[in-house]
Design a protein around this motif. Structure first.
Motif, PDB file in Angstrom:
ATOM      1  N   CYS A 145       6.499  -4.739   8.847  1.00  0.00           N
ATOM      2  CA  CYS A 145       6.151  -6.006   9.138  1.00  0.00           C
ATOM      3  C   CYS A 145       6.416  -6.898   7.859  1.00  0.00           C
ATOM      4  N   CYS A 159       0.094 -11.204   7.006  1.00  0.00           N
ATOM      5  CA  CYS A 159      -1.068 -11.889   7.126  1.00  0.00           C
ATOM      6  C   CYS A 159      -1.755 -11.347   6.155  1.00  0.00           C
ATOM      7  N   PHE A 163      -4.971 -10.628   5.740  1.00  0.00           N
ATOM      8  CA  PHE A 163      -5.947  -9.495   5.669  1.00  0.00           C
ATOM      9  C   PHE A 163      -5.345  -8.081   5.887  1.00  0.00           C
ATOM     10  N   CYS A 164      -3.998  -8.093   5.913  1.00  0.00           N
ATOM     11  CA  CYS A 164      -3.636  -6.865   6.536  1.00  0.00           C
ATOM     12  C   CYS A 164      -2.801  -5.857   5.555  1.00  0.00           C
ATOM     13  N   VAL A 205      -0.667  -3.554   6.196  1.00  0.00           N
ATOM     14  CA  VAL A 205       0.647  -2.908   6.955  1.00  0.00           C
ATOM     15  C   VAL A 205       2.055  -3.259   6.023  1.00  0.00           C
ATOM     16  N   HIS A 246       3.944 -10.357  18.460  1.00  0.00           N
ATOM     17  CA  HIS A 246       3.350 -11.489  17.521  1.00  0.00           C
ATOM     18  C   HIS A 246       3.868 -12.795  18.053  1.00  0.00           C
TER      19      HIS A 246
HETATM   20 FE1  SF4 Z   1       2.075  -7.842  10.444  1.00  0.00          FE
HETATM   21 FE2  SF4 Z   1       0.264  -7.567  12.305  1.00  0.00          FE
HETATM   22 FE3  SF4 Z   1      -0.328  -6.928  10.220  1.00  0.00          FE
HETATM   23 FE4  SF4 Z   1       0.031  -9.672  10.545  1.00  0.00          FE
HETATM   24  S1  SF4 Z   1      -1.347  -8.017  11.357  1.00  0.00           S
HETATM   25  S2  SF4 Z   1       0.624  -8.450   8.636  1.00  0.00           S
HETATM   26  S3  SF4 Z   1       1.628  -9.150  11.882  1.00  0.00           S
HETATM   27  S4  SF4 Z   1       1.031  -6.035  11.181  1.00  0.00           S
END
Ligand code: SF4
Ligand code: 5AD
Length: 446
Positions: A162, A166, A168-169, A171, A245
């Motif tokens: 990704c 975001c 908070f994330c 990933v 998304h």
């Molecule tokens: Fe990527 Fe989804 Fe995490 Fe946002 S919430 S950074 S779109 S994986």
């Protein structure tokens, strides 16, 4: 030689479930078969997740349990090999090696195809290894063809990683930048899954609708084009995709829902929060109005579609009024399903450095308020199906005798009295009752 046994424990999302299947398939040529009994295992693989909560601690406590169990088992001369895979492995690889000497092998989401050779190296030479530096391309090129019998509904990862960041994330830090697999590779894998017994394929990606893989003539294909091609494969009866998304919800994908009968009428489209200030602080790249406009476009293409979402409550600094804006989006959309979470600070993410954290009691009370509305909406969506005839893909046996459990086109869980021979089949049923969690049906011709 008797087969060596591998026990795989999977934490987290569907992408990890897919990875665990491929880990097993990669180990089969080295003489491994799966066991559901950890005590029988020669190799233990923990496929980890760190999207929320105290993921790292969970891994260490699991390792503690395994160590105890291995000690109990120490009269056996053969030592068990322990491997950590997945996102915690990627984020904490070297740390795990120094904190947990019982771990032999660490592989990340891009390098688990190396497990067979790293496990062999550990078994033969006692060498501990950490392999977290490869690319998705190398992994998918190296993995063996799908080779194990498959359930009626199969996962197929088409995109990983990704670039959205975001705040908070984790990933983007654990799975890395977006990578889309080439079309030809995916068509071949889909055909293998059909041969192995599947008829529904669920296309997976952290940002699945950002898919932009290489097409057969070197040009770039969108997810809609990929779906069109996959739906023409003989034996593919249903297609789904997740997670999308809002920023990548293109017109061609939305239009696919109006004409492609194999594409199931269900979209998982996280909106995370209703306040534009919070959405900006989350770096979501969309406002609540834009989200609602996308929902209108989707419903214009297919009014029957089920919409599902992810929502976070208690992002740092979220006021009570801002939380009400989340409830307002929920009221406007009317979700068929939703996953809601208390914000949990993830080390290394920008949001975890914002000092204005919401206390646990407040987060819990917001979550309860939200979930009670979501439950009502889900129940309403399900109750609207009573009296309708729906197709159901039966996937497993129920607890009651002669009972099968399957999924409707809208991904609802459906219970019906049906013979075992209908397992793996798509059957027309009539819905006779519903709760917030399930539908109950009779076979149409009864
Ligand atoms: Fe990527 Fe989804 Fe995490 Fe946002 S919430 S950074 S779109 S994986
Ligand atoms: N805290 C709470 N929920 C989170 N999610 C991702 N990161 C966090 C976090 N730090 C949720 C989002 C995402 C889903 C997979 O998990 O809602 O869409």
């Amino acid at each position: 030689m008797p087969a060596k046994k591998v026990f795989i424990k999977t934490f987290g999302c569907q992408m990890n479930v897919y990875d665990s299947e491929r880990i097993l398939e990669a180990l089969v040529p080295s003489g491994f078969e799966e066991t559901s009994q950890i005590t029988n295992a020669d190799l233990i693989v923990l496929n980890t997740c760190n999207i929320r909560e105290k993921a790292v601690e969970k891994v260490y406590s699991e390792l503690g349990r395994i160590r105890k169990m291995c000690d109990l088992d120490s009269n056996r001369s053969k030592k068990k090999t322990i491997a950590i895979a997945g996102c915690v492995a990627q984020a904490e690889g070297n740390e795990i090696v120094s904190r947990a000497p019982c771990v032999d092998v660490i592989v990340g989401p891009k390098s688990y195809h190396m497990l067979p050779s790293l496990v062999a190296r550990s078994e033969l030479h006692g060498r501990r290894s950490v392999q977290i530096d490869l690319t998705y391309e190398e992994k998918f090129d190296a993995l063996p063809k799908r080779n194990l019998a498959h359930k009626a509904s199969a996962f197929l990862t088409v995109q990983e990683g990704c670039d959205k960041f975001c705040t908070f994330c984790v990933v983007p830090y654990t799975r890395g930048m977006e990578y889309s697999r080439p079309v030809e590779q995916l068509v071949n894998e889909a055909k293998s899954l059909i041969k192995l017994g599947s008829c529904e394929i669920i296309l997976l990606g952290q940002n699945v609708n950002a898919y932009n893989g290489k097409g057969p003539y070197g040009n770039t294909w969108s997810l809609a084009q990929l779906i069109d091609t996959l739906s023409k494969i003989d034996g593919v009866k249903r297609l789904r995709y997740t997670t999308s998304h809002p920023r990548d919800m293109s017109d061609d994908l939305i239009q696919s829902h109006s004409y492609n009968k194999k594409l199931m009428p269900y979209i998982h489209l996280p909106f995370q929060a209703g306040s534009n200030r919070i959405l900006k602080a989350m770096n979501r790249g969309h406002t609540s109005k834009e989200y609602l406009q996308i929902i209108d476009r989707i419903r214009f293409a297919n009014p029957e579609i089920a919409i599902s979402t992810d929502i976070i409550v208690g992002f740092p600094g979220e006021t009570a009024a801002e939380f009400d804006e989340t409830l307002s989006v929920v009221e406007k959309v009317g979700f068929a399903q939703a996953f809601s979470f208390k914000y949990s600070p993830r080390p290394g993410t920008p949001a975890s450095e914002i000092s204005d954290h919401i206390n646990e009691t407040e987060k819990t009370s917001r979550l309860h308020a939200l979930q009670s509305i979501l439950k009502e909406q889900q129940e309403l969506f399900n109750k609207r199906c009573i009296g309708k005839t729906l197709s159901v893909l039966f996937e497993r046996k129920g607890r009651d005798s002669n009972q099968l459990i399957g999924r409707s086109p809208y991904l609802q869980q459906v219970y019906a009295v049906a013979p075992d021979r209908m397992l793996g089949c798509i059957v027309q049923v009539k819905i006779i009752s519903a709760t917030s969690g399930s539908l109950f049906a009779v076979l149409q011709d009864e």
